[in-house]
Design a protein around this motif. Sequence first.
Motif, PDB file in Angstrom:
ATOM      1  N   LEU A  51       5.071 -16.751 -16.651  1.00  0.00           N
ATOM      2  CA  LEU A  51       3.703 -16.711 -16.145  1.00  0.00           C
ATOM      3  C   LEU A  51       3.607 -16.283 -14.676  1.00  0.00           C
ATOM      4  O   LEU A  51       2.775 -15.426 -14.353  1.00  0.00           O
ATOM      5  CB  LEU A  51       3.035 -18.074 -16.338  1.00  0.00           C
ATOM      6  CG  LEU A  51       2.706 -18.440 -17.796  1.00  0.00           C
ATOM      7  CD1 LEU A  51       2.080 -19.823 -17.855  1.00  0.00           C
ATOM      8  CD2 LEU A  51       1.779 -17.417 -18.424  1.00  0.00           C
ATOM      9  N   PRO A  52       4.423 -16.840 -13.761  1.00  0.00           N
ATOM     10  CA  PRO A  52       4.292 -16.393 -12.362  1.00  0.00           C
ATOM     11  C   PRO A  52       4.509 -14.899 -12.213  1.00  0.00           C
ATOM     12  O   PRO A  52       3.769 -14.216 -11.496  1.00  0.00           O
ATOM     13  CB  PRO A  52       5.379 -17.205 -11.635  1.00  0.00           C
ATOM     14  CG  PRO A  52       5.577 -18.411 -12.497  1.00  0.00           C
ATOM     15  CD  PRO A  52       5.408 -17.925 -13.904  1.00  0.00           C
ATOM     16  N   GLY A  53       5.520 -14.366 -12.906  1.00  0.00           N
ATOM     17  CA  GLY A  53       5.790 -12.936 -12.805  1.00  0.00           C
ATOM     18  C   GLY A  53       4.668 -12.090 -13.382  1.00  0.00           C
ATOM     19  O   GLY A  53       4.301 -11.054 -12.823  1.00  0.00           O
ATOM     20  N   LEU A  54       4.108 -12.557 -14.513  1.00  0.00           N
ATOM     21  CA  LEU A  54       3.008 -11.812 -15.134  1.00  0.00           C
ATOM     22  C   LEU A  54       1.798 -11.753 -14.213  1.00  0.00           C
ATOM     23  O   LEU A  54       1.184 -10.703 -14.032  1.00  0.00           O
ATOM     24  CB  LEU A  54       2.615 -12.471 -16.468  1.00  0.00           C
ATOM     25  CG  LEU A  54       3.611 -12.330 -17.622  1.00  0.00           C
ATOM     26  CD1 LEU A  54       3.174 -13.200 -18.800  1.00  0.00           C
ATOM     27  CD2 LEU A  54       3.730 -10.879 -18.060  1.00  0.00           C
ATOM     28  N   VAL A  55       1.466 -12.909 -13.608  1.00  0.00           N
ATOM     29  CA  VAL A  55       0.318 -12.944 -12.699  1.00  0.00           C
ATOM     30  C   VAL A  55       0.577 -12.086 -11.472  1.00  0.00           C
ATOM     31  O   VAL A  55      -0.283 -11.307 -11.034  1.00  0.00           O
ATOM     32  CB  VAL A  55       0.009 -14.399 -12.297  1.00  0.00           C
ATOM     33  CG1 VAL A  55      -1.090 -14.436 -11.232  1.00  0.00           C
ATOM     34  CG2 VAL A  55      -0.427 -15.201 -13.523  1.00  0.00           C
ATOM     35  N   GLN A  56       1.788 -12.196 -10.911  1.00  0.00           N
ATOM     36  CA  GLN A  56       2.117 -11.423  -9.715  1.00  0.00           C
ATOM     37  C   GLN A  56       2.052  -9.921  -9.999  1.00  0.00           C
ATOM     38  O   GLN A  56       1.491  -9.154  -9.207  1.00  0.00           O
ATOM     39  CB  GLN A  56       3.513 -11.800  -9.218  1.00  0.00           C
ATOM     40  CG  GLN A  56       3.899 -11.083  -7.911  1.00  0.00           C
ATOM     41  CD  GLN A  56       5.277 -11.497  -7.445  1.00  0.00           C
ATOM     42  OE1 GLN A  56       6.094 -11.943  -8.235  1.00  0.00           O
ATOM     43  NE2 GLN A  56       5.533 -11.354  -6.161  1.00  0.00           N
ATOM     44  N   ASN A  57       2.627  -9.502 -11.124  1.00  0.00           N
ATOM     45  CA  ASN A  57       2.603  -8.073 -11.464  1.00  0.00           C
ATOM     46  C   ASN A  57       1.187  -7.564 -11.654  1.00  0.00           C
ATOM     47  O   ASN A  57       0.857  -6.443 -11.252  1.00  0.00           O
ATOM     48  CB  ASN A  57       3.416  -7.817 -12.741  1.00  0.00           C
ATOM     49  CG  ASN A  57       4.901  -8.019 -12.510  1.00  0.00           C
ATOM     50  OD1 ASN A  57       5.387  -7.934 -11.385  1.00  0.00           O
ATOM     51  ND2 ASN A  57       5.639  -8.281 -13.594  1.00  0.00           N
ATOM     52  N   ARG A  58       0.345  -8.401 -12.274  1.00  0.00           N
ATOM     53  CA  ARG A  58      -1.039  -7.988 -12.480  1.00  0.00           C
ATOM     54  C   ARG A  58      -1.769  -7.831 -11.159  1.00  0.00           C
ATOM     55  O   ARG A  58      -2.546  -6.886 -10.967  1.00  0.00           O
ATOM     56  CB  ARG A  58      -1.746  -9.033 -13.358  1.00  0.00           C
ATOM     57  CG  ARG A  58      -3.190  -8.714 -13.677  1.00  0.00           C
ATOM     58  CD  ARG A  58      -3.320  -7.420 -14.438  1.00  0.00           C
ATOM     59  NE  ARG A  58      -4.694  -7.146 -14.808  1.00  0.00           N
ATOM     60  CZ  ARG A  58      -5.163  -5.961 -15.114  1.00  0.00           C
ATOM     61  NH1 ARG A  58      -4.361  -4.906 -15.078  1.00  0.00           N
ATOM     62  NH2 ARG A  58      -6.425  -5.795 -15.452  1.00  0.00           N
ATOM     63  N   LEU A  59      -1.497  -8.749 -10.219  1.00  0.00           N
ATOM     64  CA  LEU A  59      -2.140  -8.667  -8.906  1.00  0.00           C
ATOM     65  C   LEU A  59      -1.662  -7.455  -8.124  1.00  0.00           C
ATOM     66  O   LEU A  59      -2.434  -6.779  -7.454  1.00  0.00           O
ATOM     67  CB  LEU A  59      -1.870  -9.945  -8.113  1.00  0.00           C
ATOM     68  CG  LEU A  59      -2.580 -11.212  -8.620  1.00  0.00           C
ATOM     69  CD1 LEU A  59      -2.053 -12.428  -7.884  1.00  0.00           C
ATOM     70  CD2 LEU A  59      -4.083 -11.091  -8.430  1.00  0.00           C
ATOM     71  N   ILE A  60      -0.381  -7.166  -8.244  1.00  0.00           N
ATOM     72  CA  ILE A  60       0.178  -6.016  -7.510  1.00  0.00           C
ATOM     73  C   ILE A  60      -0.397  -4.708  -8.029  1.00  0.00           C
ATOM     74  O   ILE A  60      -0.591  -3.749  -7.276  1.00  0.00           O
ATOM     75  CB  ILE A  60       1.719  -6.016  -7.616  1.00  0.00           C
ATOM     76  CG1 ILE A  60       2.291  -7.196  -6.825  1.00  0.00           C
ATOM     77  CG2 ILE A  60       2.311  -4.702  -7.118  1.00  0.00           C
ATOM     78  CD1 ILE A  60       3.780  -7.377  -6.988  1.00  0.00           C
ATOM     79  N   GLU A  61      -0.690  -4.663  -9.343  1.00  0.00           N
ATOM     80  CA  GLU A  61      -1.235  -3.435  -9.939  1.00  0.00           C
ATOM     81  C   GLU A  61      -2.590  -3.081  -9.342  1.00  0.00           C
ATOM     82  O   GLU A  61      -2.985  -1.919  -9.309  1.00  0.00           O
ATOM     83  CB  GLU A  61      -1.391  -3.608 -11.453  1.00  0.00           C
ATOM     84  CG  GLU A  61      -0.065  -3.592 -12.198  1.00  0.00           C
ATOM     85  CD  GLU A  61      -0.247  -3.922 -13.667  1.00  0.00           C
ATOM     86  OE1 GLU A  61      -1.420  -4.042 -14.103  1.00  0.00           O
ATOM     87  OE2 GLU A  61       0.761  -4.074 -14.382  1.00  0.00           O
ATOM     88  N   GLN A  62      -3.299  -4.074  -8.898  1.00  0.00           N
ATOM     89  CA  GLN A  62      -4.616  -3.845  -8.325  1.00  0.00           C
ATOM     90  C   GLN A  62      -4.477  -3.607  -6.812  1.00  0.00           C
ATOM     91  O   GLN A  62      -3.657  -4.205  -6.133  1.00  0.00           O
ATOM     92  CB  GLN A  62      -5.531  -5.061  -8.560  1.00  0.00           C
ATOM     93  CG  GLN A  62      -5.685  -5.428 -10.031  1.00  0.00           C
ATOM     94  CD  GLN A  62      -6.446  -4.365 -10.785  1.00  0.00           C
ATOM     95  OE1 GLN A  62      -7.406  -3.814 -10.259  1.00  0.00           O
ATOM     96  NE2 GLN A  62      -6.006  -4.083 -12.008  1.00  0.00           N
ATOM     97  N   SER A  63      -5.264  -2.697  -6.307  1.00  0.00           N
ATOM     98  CA  SER A  63      -5.255  -2.483  -4.850  1.00  0.00           C
ATOM     99  C   SER A  63      -5.827  -3.718  -4.171  1.00  0.00           C
ATOM    100  O   SER A  63      -6.707  -4.388  -4.704  1.00  0.00           O
ATOM    101  CB  SER A  63      -6.107  -1.258  -4.492  1.00  0.00           C
ATOM    102  OG  SER A  63      -7.416  -1.429  -4.962  1.00  0.00           O
TER     103      SER A  63
END
Length: 510
Positions: A462-474
């Motif tokens: 979960l932490p990695g999924l959330v972090q990756n999703r946030l990084i994808e967004q400017s």
Amino acid sequence: MRGPHNIVRLIRTGATFERTGAMQVVLDAFEAPKPLRILARTLGWPFKWLGYKGDPSMPPATRALTALGPAYIKFGQVLSTRPDVVGQDMAQQLRVLQDQLPPFSRDEAIAQVERELGQPVSQIYSEFSEPIAAASIAQVHRARLVDSGREVAVKVLRPGIERAFNKDVDAFYFAARIADLFAPGARRLKPMDVIEHFDGVVQGELDLRLESAAASEFAANTKGDEGFQLPEILWNYSARRVMTLGWADGLPIGDNAALDAAGHDRADLARRVLSLFLRHALRDGYFHADMHQGNMKVAANGDIIAYDFGIMGHIDEYTRRVYAEILYGFIRRDYKRVAEVHFEAGYVPNDRDVDEFARALRAVGEPIFGMDATRISMGRLLSYLFEVTERFGMETRTELILLQRTMVVVEGVARSLDPKMNIWHVAKPIVEDYIKQSLGPRALLSDLTKAALVLARFGPRLPGLVQNRLIEQSAPPEPARYWRWAPLIIMLLGGALGGALVSLLLDHFG
């Protein structure tokens, strides 16, 4: 180029339909528009007075399909499960389609067994009979195993049947495209979808490993069902084109005189046939979809034996719950609830009036409940129900059509055993039990537990999924935009914590 070959096959098909008198019957059953009627009659008319006209005692459509061979016979059988496409009258005719074809030779069967199993037949079977039954796709031999002396049934595909079917199915697709092109009005019948459904059914039957797997799954689901048994699949002696299973020794369930002479209670058999089918459909969501008299026997101890697993029905858990609630509502004559279930499931568009729909359902149910018990039919109820729901915009659901068709066949078997059986009295406790198990508090807890466990398995990610999703967004310029992610983060973390808690509780109490 397959086009010319397909055109020749369609001309041959049209000619046979003209010669047997089936062309007009089929065009009427499909409510074919004028352009398609003109094209079909034009292709077939020059051959109308030539050659085979078939057995005059058979219905025209049945006669034509029998004359055209295995692929067409199987197509007719599949269409018999789709009254939504061909209409009730035509579906009824196709249900009695003759499936008895001339067998191929014992020598050809032996050669095929040896190719598939990789050893001489004499090393596998000490006895191997002439064919005892021949159908459109395969035939059956009675045999005895060398190693154990056990009596078995050996099912063998017809030589070259895959190639023959694929050619005819290709022509069926071609015909469906022509229907779409020349008759836009016929698109409501979804000809391409019908052919794709047929293709899927046939491809499953052309690989006997899949039928063996279906039988194995069915056996695992029903191993605790009292008074019911299935022949064992012998995987060591089965392959793509050969299937070996234990011999089903018993009396035909359609031979009432023999059942009476053997002392079997036909009323009990009738109740069991119906209740077993309902349990399999509701409890397991996996049922034998071809439960006619030819596919069942009664063992010496009274057990019902089912065989031939080429056509199986599957209903997902959500649809089972909806179906059970609909049946239960009708049993209780609570038509408003039946209507609400249709709307909640999305079967009927929300822009329709629920009270008007409930009144239409009452018009379906009340006449049936006013009947004598010997005439009450769940199959008829479902048939009427589909007619009403279609008027209110419900799209066709193939799995429910197959269920309704099988319900009609099962009721027919039960009625032949006990004409006085009350369908509702048999069905009510089974449906009520399913409702309690699947729609009560225990079912809700079970659903939540399953969801929590699934989320818990994703906990470490979960932490990695959330972090990756946030990084994808400017990076947003204002802090307020971060709040878009709060519901997702809360849901994921809450699911992980809930899953962990459930796991701890299961470990503690299990």
